[in-house]
Design an enzyme around this catalytic site. Sequence first.
Site, PDB file in Angstrom:
ATOM      1  N   LYS A 115     -25.321 -16.130 -39.783  1.00 58.76           N
ATOM      2  CA  LYS A 115     -26.725 -16.195 -39.379  1.00 58.76           C
ATOM      3  C   LYS A 115     -27.212 -14.897 -38.745  1.00 58.76           C
ATOM      4  O   LYS A 115     -28.366 -14.512 -38.915  1.00 58.76           O
ATOM      5  CB  LYS A 115     -26.927 -17.366 -38.414  1.00 58.76           C
ATOM      6  CG  LYS A 115     -26.755 -18.723 -39.082  1.00 58.76           C
ATOM      7  CD  LYS A 115     -27.032 -19.863 -38.117  1.00 58.76           C
ATOM      8  CE  LYS A 115     -26.916 -21.202 -38.821  1.00 58.76           C
ATOM      9  NZ  LYS A 115     -27.205 -22.344 -37.923  1.00 58.76           N
ATOM     10  N   LYS A 198     -31.932 -23.698 -53.606  1.00 62.71           N
ATOM     11  CA  LYS A 198     -32.153 -24.954 -52.898  1.00 62.71           C
ATOM     12  C   LYS A 198     -33.639 -25.227 -52.724  1.00 62.71           C
ATOM     13  O   LYS A 198     -34.443 -24.312 -52.610  1.00 62.71           O
ATOM     14  CB  LYS A 198     -31.490 -24.906 -51.509  1.00 62.71           C
ATOM     15  CG  LYS A 198     -29.996 -25.134 -51.505  1.00 62.71           C
ATOM     16  CD  LYS A 198     -29.458 -25.218 -50.079  1.00 62.71           C
ATOM     17  CE  LYS A 198     -29.963 -26.452 -49.377  1.00 62.71           C
ATOM     18  NZ  LYS A 198     -29.351 -26.635 -48.021  1.00 62.71           N
ATOM     19  N   LYS A 201     -38.857 -25.157 -47.943  1.00 64.46           N
ATOM     20  CA  LYS A 201     -40.274 -24.980 -47.609  1.00 64.46           C
ATOM     21  C   LYS A 201     -40.675 -23.513 -47.620  1.00 64.46           C
ATOM     22  O   LYS A 201     -41.870 -23.200 -47.616  1.00 64.46           O
ATOM     23  CB  LYS A 201     -40.571 -25.594 -46.242  1.00 64.46           C
ATOM     24  CG  LYS A 201     -39.866 -24.925 -45.087  1.00 64.46           C
ATOM     25  CD  LYS A 201     -40.228 -25.589 -43.772  1.00 64.46           C
ATOM     26  CE  LYS A 201     -39.555 -24.902 -42.589  1.00 64.46           C
ATOM     27  NZ  LYS A 201     -39.911 -25.527 -41.302  1.00 64.46           N
TER      28      LYS A 201
END
Length: 335
Positions: A115, A198, A201
């Site tokens: 991350k 995937k 949004k």
Amino acid sequence: MRVLSGIKPTGNLHLGNYLGAVKQWVAMQDEIQASGGETIYFIADLHGLTEFIAPAEMTANTIEMTATLIASGIDPARSIVFNQARVSAHAELAWLLNNVARVGWLNRMTQFKDKAGKNREGASVGLYDYPVLMAADVLLYNATHVPVGEDQKQHLELTRDIATKFNTDFGVDLFTLPEPLISKAAPRIMSLRDANAKMSKSNPSEQSLVKLVDSDEVIADKFRKAKTDPDLLPATMAELESRPEARNLITIFAALDDRTSDAVLADYAGKGFGHFKPDLADLAVAKLGPIRDEVVRLLNDRGAIDALLRDGAERASAMAGSTLRRAQEAMGLMI
């Protein structure tokens, strides 16, 4: 058997969120409680702070996530449902456990490396340390089992290491060592426009995802226009290995209908998408429409959601507070 699971509050929830997480929680509630166990579900808003989010957005996301859980079938009368920040014991125990966890253990956590990427020095301390908060989340309730995916197994192992070291260092039998709960694999839902990515949004195309607040007409339209290929459907999923769009739509149908993908293909083998996609659209509308309607109703009654979370937090605090006090006593902090 006491099962605990948390989910970060994200806005604009979509079909991938529902099938990949929320629907799994509902099934878990029913299965665990049928065998006499307990389920505890929380909105992990403290974990949501590891990357900056505007306060108003955090609040809205927490409310929307709560409404979605309830609309999907999580029953606050049967499961404890709350948002993490309302139970201060989570943050308090995390600090105590920070002094038990070792830096070397956290340095091995692969999710921080993934991350933070190349900006490790610019990442928040929270992003580095959140596995300890995650350990506190679990250990506060002496959860016996925690549902984990592949990306979370390492964190559960860390939780067990911290619990073992605490119990040993302070000569107590306080923390239960949680076991991973291996349930049926959650389906990985891909974009309706590019099945190699995937459903997200962040995709600029509205046609790529089905939002849980979409109208019946919009849901049906998105599935009718979903990208496919010209070939007929085969009899098994193994034959769809090189056809990602077809595989994705079959996966969605199977997950919505609580069947295996091969069982769905048994009904459509030899047929084209002109026959399949209208049926998928009808199924999606039938399954998602009632959830959307209930989410909208709940979002229009903010007071009810607040009361629900407050009640859940009181129940959770009663359990967590007892564990926190025993941890403080073990460390010589309760004079």
